[in-house]
Structure formats: structure tokens, C-alpha cells
Design a protein around this motif. Structure first.
Motif, PDB file in Angstrom:
ATOM      1  N   TRP A 174     -26.035-129.340 -35.168  1.00 41.87           N
ATOM      2  CA  TRP A 174     -25.309-129.785 -36.358  1.00 41.87           C
ATOM      3  C   TRP A 174     -24.939-128.580 -37.227  1.00 41.87           C
ATOM      4  O   TRP A 174     -24.944-128.652 -38.447  1.00 41.87           O
ATOM      5  N   GLY A 175     -24.631-127.474 -36.569  1.00 46.11           N
ATOM      6  CA  GLY A 175     -24.166-126.289 -37.282  1.00 46.11           C
ATOM      7  C   GLY A 175     -25.042-125.068 -37.129  1.00 46.11           C
ATOM      8  O   GLY A 175     -24.622-123.953 -37.459  1.00 46.11           O
ATOM      9  N   GLY A 176     -26.270-125.237 -36.631  1.00 44.62           N
ATOM     10  CA  GLY A 176     -27.208-124.115 -36.584  1.00 44.62           C
ATOM     11  C   GLY A 176     -26.738-122.948 -35.757  1.00 44.62           C
ATOM     12  O   GLY A 176     -26.814-121.786 -36.185  1.00 44.62           O
ATOM     13  N   CYS A 177     -26.224-123.206 -34.554  1.00 44.11           N
ATOM     14  CA  CYS A 177     -25.812-122.115 -33.665  1.00 44.11           C
ATOM     15  C   CYS A 177     -24.586-121.381 -34.186  1.00 44.11           C
ATOM     16  O   CYS A 177     -24.439-120.176 -33.972  1.00 44.11           O
ATOM     17  N   ALA A 272     -34.655-123.806 -17.591  1.00 46.58           N
ATOM     18  CA  ALA A 272     -34.353-124.757 -18.658  1.00 46.58           C
ATOM     19  C   ALA A 272     -33.044-124.331 -19.329  1.00 46.58           C
ATOM     20  O   ALA A 272     -32.926-123.201 -19.793  1.00 46.58           O
ATOM     21  N   PRO A 273     -32.047-125.208 -19.373  1.00 47.37           N
ATOM     22  CA  PRO A 273     -30.709-124.787 -19.811  1.00 47.37           C
ATOM     23  C   PRO A 273     -30.514-124.608 -21.308  1.00 47.37           C
ATOM     24  O   PRO A 273     -29.575-123.932 -21.727  1.00 47.37           O
ATOM     25  N   ALA A 274     -31.362-125.195 -22.152  1.00 47.83           N
ATOM     26  CA  ALA A 274     -31.074-125.243 -23.589  1.00 47.83           C
ATOM     27  C   ALA A 274     -30.888-123.861 -24.204  1.00 47.83           C
ATOM     28  O   ALA A 274     -29.938-123.632 -24.959  1.00 47.83           O
ATOM     29  N   GLU A 280     -24.769-119.167 -25.536  1.00 47.26           N
ATOM     30  CA  GLU A 280     -23.318-119.197 -25.315  1.00 47.26           C
ATOM     31  C   GLU A 280     -22.592-119.483 -26.630  1.00 47.26           C
ATOM     32  O   GLU A 280     -21.556-118.874 -26.934  1.00 47.26           O
ATOM     33  N   ILE A 281     -23.126-120.402 -27.415  1.00 52.73           N
ATOM     34  CA  ILE A 281     -22.490-120.752 -28.688  1.00 52.73           C
ATOM     35  C   ILE A 281     -22.627-119.613 -29.684  1.00 52.73           C
ATOM     36  O   ILE A 281     -21.682-119.293 -30.417  1.00 52.73           O
ATOM     37  N   ILE A 282     -23.812-118.981 -29.718  1.00 51.38           N
ATOM     38  CA  ILE A 282     -24.003-117.831 -30.615  1.00 51.38           C
ATOM     39  C   ILE A 282     -23.041-116.714 -30.240  1.00 51.38           C
ATOM     40  O   ILE A 282     -22.434-116.067 -31.107  1.00 51.38           O
ATOM     41  N   ALA A 283     -22.866-116.467 -28.944  1.00 46.47           N
ATOM     42  CA  ALA A 283     -21.945-115.411 -28.490  1.00 46.47           C
ATOM     43  C   ALA A 283     -20.522-115.713 -28.947  1.00 46.47           C
ATOM     44  O   ALA A 283     -19.805-114.828 -29.443  1.00 46.47           O
ATOM     45  N   ALA A 284     -20.102-116.965 -28.816  1.00 42.50           N
ATOM     46  CA  ALA A 284     -18.745-117.348 -29.218  1.00 42.50           C
ATOM     47  C   ALA A 284     -18.569-117.342 -30.726  1.00 42.50           C
ATOM     48  O   ALA A 284     -17.454-117.143 -31.228  1.00 42.50           O
ATOM     49  N   ALA A 285     -19.667-117.527 -31.471  1.00 43.61           N
ATOM     50  CA  ALA A 285     -19.592-117.555 -32.936  1.00 43.61           C
ATOM     51  C   ALA A 285     -19.209-116.202 -33.521  1.00 43.61           C
ATOM     52  O   ALA A 285     -18.903-116.105 -34.713  1.00 43.61           O
ATOM     53  N   LYS A 299     -20.621-130.682 -27.595  1.00 42.79           N
ATOM     54  CA  LYS A 299     -20.629-130.834 -26.134  1.00 42.79           C
ATOM     55  C   LYS A 299     -21.995-130.465 -25.555  1.00 42.79           C
ATOM     56  O   LYS A 299     -22.540-131.179 -24.696  1.00 42.79           O
ATOM     57  N   ALA A 300     -22.555-129.350 -26.029  1.00 42.81           N
ATOM     58  CA  ALA A 300     -23.868-128.934 -25.523  1.00 42.81           C
ATOM     59  C   ALA A 300     -24.923-129.982 -25.847  1.00 42.81           C
ATOM     60  O   ALA A 300     -25.775-130.313 -25.010  1.00 42.81           O
TER      61      ALA A 300
END
Length: 710
Positions: A174-177, A272-274, A280-285, A299-300
Motif C-alpha cells: 500500500w505504498g511502502g515499496c 521464497a519470492p516475496a 523489483e519494485i524498489i529498483a523501479a522506484a 500486482k505483486a
């Protein structure tokens, strides 16, 4: 009003029939210094201040309605700002997991992610500045709702603050990453989201939250809200300028993500995928495109909600938080006898650790005995030294340290030490004859009501008590090393153990803050039996000819906290050999005694590895001892063989009634052996991988327990 958001949440609410709905009350106040009229939203779910405030669809809908109100006021110029805080001691602790585990399809899971985002984003979209006041525990969505605000304050008294989603098999969705790395930088965000989560959900205190830059100001707990509102007025009037450091969006960001991957690899080995989805989201951020980040979180979140890891993580959480606090099969607690003095037979390291634990938790006299004064003095000295360490760390004050030291003593004469003891535990050499002799000596001097407990790791409690006049008061009380860290306590009912002895044991366990599991008096009980079968198959394939590194690497996909041979080193090869010999005598058709392990023990080696290079490498002296056959298996073959053996053993243990249900097996492995939360212990993993069906013809757990409902 956001009609789309309201409709989305209304539909999602039908999926959460058991939600404890959080209210969002709006009240208005005049800020100091003439700063203007201010709207304060308080999250609350009842008068019980120990009950955590959570977010499900109904709770999000209530917050959405509150934002409708303040949005209009902000647009009309009726207020100068909006704040959000929690009820006393609790801000908010995230999503309502009881509902999440009921979701059956990807679209429903996606709606939960979108619903949280749509509500929380409205805070950052208001026409006036917004403030989050972290007055108490904040986790997951509770942290994230504050990240959507313009400013944040934190209480010095705040005890727990975290984004624990990766620990459970999710991402901060909900916004953390997306928001946290853009607020404090990627490296600090990786520490909070990845490193802390995978370090057994490590919590931050208020001071650390401020130091990391998550909160802009920190105030004392006693008048936290009042001070936060004064600070808010100063910010709104321009008297206080909040300055935040520039975020390095260059190579440092990429290095932080790489560090996160290294941490994830070392903890879960890709199993474990989490953690990897979060990274991946942090990298894109790095681009600063928050909406793209929110979409990726949705999506994740949906993918992971419908995956096995989250279901297993929630299952693990419920085992520890619920089943662990209400042990299956425990007798009526009213039968428990009071314990006002504890005796410990032995003064070695294990016995001394036990003495320290009883002393700290029960705060009653504790007396140690051993065969000579030197050993007794060493045991008492260990306890004193550990208390001094606590004093040095500020965890006890001088008065309490003095009091605790005064409560511990050591004697040679059991009659002198134990004549008025209520609970006496032995921690002597693991040999049945020695333990029988110790209990005979103790029974001769102990009062008739005293409970006699054994810390045996593998021997029969019934046999130990068989020569006593009153075997009904003997109970197994098996701790795991290190005693202060591992929560599990296997409580073993012997053939003649009565309910009063058992109830007293469970009562003491609760005061010791241990997770107690009732176990049948069977060889090696639960954890050691499973680990010995697991380790035994690893040792078997090595003895047969598979290289050590192949055998070790084969089980990496389980994401265990350490490799089998590193675990053996921690336990001690001699202890491992002793337990395997015990189980070999009980079940020779399934448990072997490795000649190579016996040779390692005979040579006095402490393990298979040396660490001269900074990483584990096979000790050349151990390599010279190994005698191997010519059967070389692949990693997959080794893994299948090991898992098949474990599944077979668990099936047999359940058939024998060693514990009440498969859930107790998992609870024991999680709390006694550090088995990963994302596996759910072991049985959900064996079910997911099809091993249970292959070996036993059926899964251990019903569909919907640690899995997607049928």
C-alpha cells in the motif's frame, strides 16, 4: 467522495466476514499560535487498548468517508491541515490477515491492493498539508498510511515499527515499496523492508524511526500528541522548516538493491519470492514514478496473496500467536501448583542458562547443585555475570540486579538445596542410568509436592521415572539451545505423569514466556526426531558417495536458516551422534548411525567446516577422515530422498500420537529449530511440493489451511 473507491471497498468487504472494523473519527481543534482550525482523524477499533487496530475493506471504507469530510473542508478553506493518529499505544498494525487468507481468486486479491492505495493516496492529494502522528505500534499498512502524509512525528515510547510483509510472504503493498526509498533512500529502505523482515521481523523503536528519517520529529510519549500539534502549528506557520536530505538516485540506489538481493539469497536462497518482488519494485522506484510503483505493488500483492508462501506465512503467524498460546491437550490450569523455589541439578552451561531463565522470569530463589564446589561456583558465577551484562545494557537497574543475584545460590548437598523446592529440573549428562540416579537422590530429599523435571533431549521420561516411588510427578521439560532465544519448550507426559504435574509444567512454561507443546514420551520427541531423520539422510548420501557440497546445496531451496552441516556444528557433532544412536536403537530400520560422523566425533572435531577464508569450507582433516562409496546423487535426487524421509517420519509420528496434529509439528519446528515462516514449518511445504501425497497417500493439512481455499 470517491465513488469508485467506495464501490471497490464495498465489494471487497463481502470477502472479509470476520473483519474487526476500525473506525476513523474526525474531530476539529484550534492549533496553538493561531495557526488555524485543524482536522484530526483517530483510528480506533474499541475500548480494549491491547487489541490491535487493523485495515480490512470495512476499515478502509470508514477512513475513506472520513477523508471525504476533510477533503471538502480543505477545498473550502475551512481547515489548514489534517492529521491522523491512533488510539492509545497503538497507531495501526496493517492489513487484516484473517480476511486475506480467505481470498480465492486473483481479481479479489487485486481489489484489496487497489482499495488500500486508493484510500491512502487521497491523504497526499488533499489541498492542505497532512500529518501522521505515530503514537504507538505501527506495522505494515499502519506505517504506509503515514508515508502518504506530508509530515510524520513519532513517539519516543513507540515499541514496535516495521514493514513485516516480506517476513510473511508479501510485499509492502500500500505504498511502502514505492514511497519509503523515495523518502529515506534505497539503502535504508532495503534495511527496513528486506533485512529487518528476514531477520525474524526485527522491530524499530521510536528513536530509530526518527534517525532513519521516516519521522520528521520525535517527542516524549507522555504528551506526544500535544507536542506533535504544537510542532504542526510551527510547521504550518513557517516557524519550523522540515529539511530532508537529497536522495541518491545513481549508483548508490543500484548498490542498495544488490545488497538486498544478497540478503535475500543468504536467507531464503531464492526459495521464497516475496523479497525479490519487493526488490523489483524498489529498483523501479528509482525513477520517482510513484503511480507506476503503486501499480507494481498491486500486482505483486495479488500474485503473492494467491501463492503458497503467504498462506504458509499466515499459517505460521497464527500457530505462534494463537496455538502457541493455547497449547493443545494442556490440562486444566487450576490444577497447577505454585512454584516459589526452583532447584537445578547440574551447573554446566545448559543448567546455568536454565537457572538464569528461571531467575529472570519467576524471580524466586534458584539453587544449583553439582558434584564439586568448583562446578557450583562456576554455574553461579555465570548467572551473576549475565545479570551484570543486563545491568550494563540498562535492561535491569542496580536494585533489581542485586535482588536477582541474591536469589541464586549453589550447594553441594541436595538435601540442603532442595528440601523446600517446588520445581526441580535436571540438566546432567544424557545417559539414562545417570538421570535415574539423580532422580532417586532428588526424590529422597524433595518435598512430596515438588515436580521433578528432566531436560532430556531424547531419552524416555517414563523409563527415567520408573524406579521412583512417585513417578507421577516426573515430567519432560525439554528446552532448546540457546535457551534465552529459542521459544520452544517440549513438555513430555510420561506414562504415569499426572495432571497436576503437567499443569504445573505448563504454568511454569507460560511464566517463562515459552511456547509449550505437549509431546508424547517417544524417542527424541518432535524436533530432534525430525531433524535427526533429516540430517541422517544427508549423512547417508554423503557416506554413499555424494560430495558434501552437493548434499548441502540440495536442500537450499527450502530456505532454511542454515545448512545441515552448519546446524550439526551448532548442535555439536557428539550430541548429534548420541541422538542418532538413540533413535537407531528405537527405529533401526529408518535411523542409521553414520560411520563418518562417528569418526568426526572420535577425532574431536567440532564440525565439518573451517572458516579461515571467512566462509565455510570443508576441513581438510575432516575430508581425510571421510570414507565414501561410489553412489553419487544429483541435488534433485538428494532433495527428494531427504523430503521423502521427513514426510514418512512425520506421518509415523502423527499415527503414533506424538503430538495432537500436524500443526504442532510445524509449531515445534518454527519455534524450536528456526524453520522459516514462509514454509509454514514443514507440512505445508511437503503438501505444496506433492511429497506428502507421494509418500503417505494424502496431504497433512486440509485445503485452505496454509493454502488457497478449495
Amino acid at each position: 467522495m470517491s465513488t469508485t473507491t467506495a464501490e471497490l471497498l464495498k465489494g471487497a468487504a463481502e470477502l472479509f466476514p470476520g473483519e474487526v472494523v476500525t473506525s476513523a473519527h474526525v474531530r476539529h481543534l484550534e492549533l496553538p499560535y493561531g495557526a488555524g482550525r485543524f482536522a484530526l482523524i483517530t483510528l480506533d477499533n474499541g475500548f480494549d487498548h491491547t487489541k490491535p487496530t487493523t485495515f480490512g475493506p470495512g476499515s478502509l471504507a470508514n477512513l475513506n468517508v472520513a477523508i471525504d469530510q476533510v477533503e471538502k473542508e480543505a477545498a473550502d478553506g475551512d481547515i489548514v491541515g489534517v492529521g491522523i493518529t491512533g488510539k492509545p499505544f497503538i497507531f495501526a498494525v496493517g492489513a487484516d490477515l484473517k480476511g486475506v487468507e480467505l481470498l480465492k481468486n486473483h481479481d479479489d486479491a487485486l481489489a484489496i491492493g487497489k482499495g488500500g492505495h486508493e484510500v491512502f493516496k487521497r491523504l497526499s492529494g488533499l489541498a492542505v498539508p497532512t500529518f501522521a502522528y505515530y503514537n504507538g505500534a505501527a506495522m505494515g499498512g499502519g506505517v504506509e498510511v503515514g508515508l502518504h502524509c506530508s509530515y510524520r512525528t513519532v513517539s519516543k515510547a513507540l515499541p514496535a515499527f516495521s514493514l513485516p510483509e516480506v517476513f510473511l510472504g508479501l510485499v509492502p503493498g500500500w505504498g511502502g515499496c514505492a514511497l519509503l526509498p523515495n523518502l529515506i533512500g534505497a539503502d535504508k529502505a532495503v534495511s527496513v523492508i528486506i533485512e529487518n523482515s528476514l531477520n525474524q521481523n526485527k522491530q524499530l523503536n521510536g528513536k530509530k524511526v526518527h534517525e532513519l528519517g521516516i519521522a520528521d520529529a520525535i517527542f516524549e510519549g507522555a504528551d506526544f500528541l500535544e507536542q506533535s500539534l504544537i510542532w504542526t502549528a510551527q510547521v504550518l506557520k513557517g516557524d519550523v522548516k522540515v529539511e530532508r536530505p537529497d536522495i541518491d538516485r545513481g549508483e548508490a540506489w543500484d548498490q542498495a538493491v544488490a545488497r538486498g538481493r544478497f540478503i535475500a539469497d543468504s536467507k531464503v536462497h531464492g526459495a521464497a519470492p516475496a523479497a525479490y518482488r519487493a526488490l523489483e519494485i524498489i529498483a523501479a522506484a528509482k525513477s520517482g514514478d510513484l503511480q507506476a510503483g503503486f501499480d507494481a505493488e498491486d500486482k505483486a500483492l495479488a500474485d503473492l496473496i494467491m501463492g503458497g508462501e503467504l498462506r504458509a506465512g499466515i499459517y505460521s503467524f497464527n500457530l505462534v500467536q494463537k496455538r502457541g498460546k493455547r497449547p493443545a491437550g494442556a490440562p486444566d490450569k487450576s490444577l497447577a501448583r505454585p512454584v516459589t523455589k526452583v532447584g537445578v541439578v547440574g551447573a554446566g552451561l545448559m543448567a546455568s542458562q536454565l537457572a538464569l531463565l528461571f531467575l529472570r522470569r519467576l524471580e524466586v530463589p534458584v539453587v544449583l547443585t553439582d558434584i564439586d564446589q568448583e562446578r557450583v561456583d562456576k554455574g553461579v558465577g555465570y548467572v551473576h555475570a549475565e545479570i551484570d551484562k543486563l545491568l550494563g545494557k540498562g535492561r535491569v537497574n542496580q536494585d533489581k540486579a542485586n535482588r536477582l543475584k541474591g536469589l541464586v545460590s549453589g550447594v553441594l548437598d541436595k538435601a540442603e538445596g532442595f528440601s523446600d523446592a517446588d520445581f526441580i529440573i535436571e540438566a546432567v549428562f544424557e545417559e539414562i542410568g545417570v538421570k535415574q540416579q539423580v532422580f532417586a537422590e532428588v526424590e529422597a530429599v524433595a518435598p512430596a509436592h515438588a515436580i521433578l523435571a528432566t531436560n532430556t533431549s531424547s531419552l524416555s521420561v517414563s523409563e527415567m521415572a520408573s524406579k521412583l516411588k512417585h513417578p507421577e510427578r516426573v515430567v519432560g521439560f525439554h528446552f532448546f539451545n540457546p535457551v534465552a532465544i529459542l521459544p520452544l519448550l517440549e513438555i513430555v507426559r510420561g506414562e504415569q505423569t499426572d495432571d497436576a504435574a503437567l499443569a504445573t509444567a505448563f504454568g511454569v512454561a507460560k511464566k517463562l514466556k515459552k511456547t509449550a507443546v505437549l509431546v508424547k514420551d517417544a524417542p527424541a520427541f518432535v524436533v530432534n526426531r525430525i531433524l535427526t531423520r533429516f540430517m541422517g539422510e544427508i549423512q547417508n548420501v554423503i557416506d554413499e558417495g555424494t560430495p558434501v557440497e552437493v548434499a548441502e546445496k540440495a536442500v537450499e531451496p527450502l530456505g532454511l536458516p542454515m545448512s545441515p552441516l552448519v546446524l550439526l556444528e551448532l548442535v555439536g557433532p557428539a550430541i548429534g551422534l548420541h541422538v542418532s544412536e538413540t533413535l537407531n536403537r528405537a527405529f533401526p530400520e529408518r535411523f542409521t548411525v553414520s560411520p563418518n560422523l562417528a569418526a568426526v566425533v572420535k577425532a574431536g572435531k567440532r564440525g565439518f567446516y573451517v572458516y579461515d577464508s571467512g566462509k565455510p569450507e570443508l576441513d581438510p582433516e575432516v575430508a581425510a577422515l571421510l570414507k565414501q562409496g561410489d553412489v553419487v546423487l544429483t541435488e534433485e535426487q538428494v532433495r527428494d530422498r531427504v523430503l521423502d524421509a521427513v514426510a514418512q517420519e512425520i506421518g509415523l509420528m502423527l499415527d503414533e500420537g506424538v503430538v495432537a496434529e500436524a500443526q504442532d509439528i510445524d509449531l515445534c519446528l518454527i519455534t524450536g529449530a528456526g524453520w522459516p515462516f514462509h514454509l509454514g514449518g514443514i507440512t505445508p511445504y511437503l503438501d505444496r511440493e506433492g511429497v506428502s501425497q507421494r509418500v503417505n497417500g494424502k496431504p497433512f493439512l486440509e485445503a485452505g489451511i496454509a493454502s488457497v481455499p478449495a
